[in-house]
Design a protein around this motif. Structure first.
Motif, PDB file in Angstrom:
ATOM      1  N   ARG A 238      20.874-118.226 -30.003  1.00  0.00           N
ATOM      2  CA  ARG A 238      21.992-119.089 -29.631  1.00  0.00           C
ATOM      3  C   ARG A 238      21.944-120.311 -30.533  1.00  0.00           C
ATOM      4  NH1 ARG A 238      21.245-118.946 -23.002  1.00  0.00           N
ATOM      5  NH2 ARG A 238      21.548-116.706 -22.756  1.00  0.00           N
ATOM      6  N   ALA A 239      23.036-121.026 -30.631  1.00  0.00           N
ATOM      7  CA  ALA A 239      23.070-122.207 -31.489  1.00  0.00           C
ATOM      8  C   ALA A 239      22.054-123.228 -30.999  1.00  0.00           C
ATOM      9  CB  ALA A 239      24.471-122.803 -31.486  1.00  0.00           C
ATOM     10  N   PHE A 240      21.025-123.455 -31.784  1.00  0.00           N
ATOM     11  CA  PHE A 240      19.916-124.302 -31.350  1.00  0.00           C
ATOM     12  C   PHE A 240      20.372-125.714 -31.047  1.00  0.00           C
ATOM     13  CE2 PHE A 240      15.560-125.145 -30.752  1.00  0.00           C
ATOM     14  CZ  PHE A 240      15.243-126.350 -31.347  1.00  0.00           C
ATOM     15  N   SER A 241      21.249-126.257 -31.854  1.00  0.00           N
ATOM     16  CA  SER A 241      21.682-127.646 -31.657  1.00  0.00           C
ATOM     17  C   SER A 241      22.518-127.822 -30.391  1.00  0.00           C
ATOM     18  CB  SER A 241      22.476-128.130 -32.869  1.00  0.00           C
ATOM     19  OG  SER A 241      23.628-127.331 -33.047  1.00  0.00           O
ATOM     20  N   SER A 242      22.992-126.723 -29.816  1.00  0.00           N
ATOM     21  CA  SER A 242      23.761-126.793 -28.572  1.00  0.00           C
ATOM     22  C   SER A 242      22.863-126.664 -27.352  1.00  0.00           C
ATOM     23  CB  SER A 242      24.827-125.695 -28.542  1.00  0.00           C
ATOM     24  OG  SER A 242      24.218-124.426 -28.384  1.00  0.00           O
ATOM     25  N   ARG A 243      21.584-126.680 -27.561  1.00  0.00           N
ATOM     26  CA  ARG A 243      20.615-126.562 -26.474  1.00  0.00           C
ATOM     27  C   ARG A 243      19.748-127.820 -26.420  1.00  0.00           C
ATOM     28  NH1 ARG A 243      21.927-122.263 -23.486  1.00  0.00           N
ATOM     29  NH2 ARG A 243      19.754-121.903 -22.916  1.00  0.00           N
ATOM     30  N   PHE A 244      19.570-128.366 -25.220  1.00  0.00           N
ATOM     31  CA  PHE A 244      18.561-129.406 -25.087  1.00  0.00           C
ATOM     32  C   PHE A 244      17.232-128.724 -24.799  1.00  0.00           C
ATOM     33  CE2 PHE A 244      17.774-129.577 -20.505  1.00  0.00           C
ATOM     34  CZ  PHE A 244      18.903-128.960 -19.986  1.00  0.00           C
ATOM     35  N   MET A 245      16.166-129.338 -25.219  1.00  0.00           N
ATOM     36  CA  MET A 245      14.841-128.724 -25.149  1.00  0.00           C
ATOM     37  C   MET A 245      13.921-129.542 -24.259  1.00  0.00           C
ATOM     38  SD  MET A 245      15.298-126.136 -27.146  1.00  0.00           S
ATOM     39  CE  MET A 245      13.620-125.515 -27.344  1.00  0.00           C
ATOM     40  N   GLY A 246      13.011-128.869 -23.624  1.00  0.00           N
ATOM     41  CA  GLY A 246      12.054-129.569 -22.784  1.00  0.00           C
ATOM     42  C   GLY A 246      10.727-128.865 -22.744  1.00  0.00           C
ATOM     43  N   TRP A 247       9.728-129.611 -22.335  1.00  0.00           N
ATOM     44  CA  TRP A 247       8.382-129.088 -22.107  1.00  0.00           C
ATOM     45  C   TRP A 247       7.983-129.394 -20.676  1.00  0.00           C
ATOM     46  CZ3 TRP A 247       5.761-126.127 -25.613  1.00  0.00           C
ATOM     47  CH2 TRP A 247       6.206-126.166 -26.934  1.00  0.00           C
ATOM     48  N   PHE A 248       7.406-128.397 -20.042  1.00  0.00           N
ATOM     49  CA  PHE A 248       6.855-128.523 -18.704  1.00  0.00           C
ATOM     50  C   PHE A 248       5.417-128.027 -18.750  1.00  0.00           C
ATOM     51  CE2 PHE A 248      10.628-129.370 -16.030  1.00  0.00           C
ATOM     52  CZ  PHE A 248      11.612-129.221 -16.993  1.00  0.00           C
ATOM     53  N   ARG A 249       4.645-128.345 -17.740  1.00  0.00           N
ATOM     54  CA  ARG A 249       3.277-127.843 -17.688  1.00  0.00           C
ATOM     55  C   ARG A 249       2.889-127.531 -16.264  1.00  0.00           C
ATOM     56  NH1 ARG A 249      -0.114-133.339 -19.347  1.00  0.00           N
ATOM     57  NH2 ARG A 249       0.219-134.504 -17.409  1.00  0.00           N
ATOM     58  N   GLN A 250       1.952-126.588 -16.148  1.00  0.00           N
ATOM     59  CA  GLN A 250       1.461-126.186 -14.835  1.00  0.00           C
ATOM     60  C   GLN A 250      -0.044-126.051 -14.898  1.00  0.00           C
ATOM     61  OE1 GLN A 250       3.222-122.599 -13.206  1.00  0.00           O
ATOM     62  NE2 GLN A 250       2.722-123.238 -11.137  1.00  0.00           N
TER      63      GLN A 250
END
Length: 127
Positions: free
Chosen positions: A27-39
């Protein structure tokens, strides 16, 4: 086909550094916000950091502010999490996630806003 690959986890000593990478395609990468989570073992999945599609907005959990930096390279379809001054309590499986942006500067710390999650990469910090 949508694909995402995380890398960069491993074993590091306390106060050391690691950089996690997350490459997303399909998918268009720039149209996606990105995040990091941890467990961490026996705990719920927690928000770590997020970045908007144009990198103009970033959010951090209080526990990592000043130590972790989230960034992205839209030309490489890759997001990064630079982790410094690591502590044993940072030990967890780290997950990269992304979701559709509402505007170029929009990002979210809410896990329910994300619709694609990676497999996770283990980060272990020894004391």
């Amino acid at each position: 086909q949508v694909q995402q690959a995380e890398s960069g986890g491993g074993l590091v000593q306390s106060v050391g550094s690691l950089r996690l990478s997350c490459t997303f395609s399909g998918r268009a990468f720039s149209s996606r916000f990105m995040g990091w989570f941890r467990q961490a073992p026996g705990k719920e999945r927690d928000f770590v950091a997020a970045i908007s599609g144009n990198s103009g907005t970033t959010y951090y959990a209080e526990s990592v502010k000043g130590r972790f930096t989230i960034s992205r390279d839209n030309a490489q379809n890759t997001a990064y999490l630079q982790m410094s001054s690591l502590k044993p309590e940072d030990t967890a499986v780290y997950y990269c996630a992304n979701g559709p942006i509402r505007s170029p500067s929009w990002a979210s710390s809410d896990a329910s806003s994300y619709d694609f999650w990676g497999q996770g990469t283990q980060v272990t910090v020894s004391s």
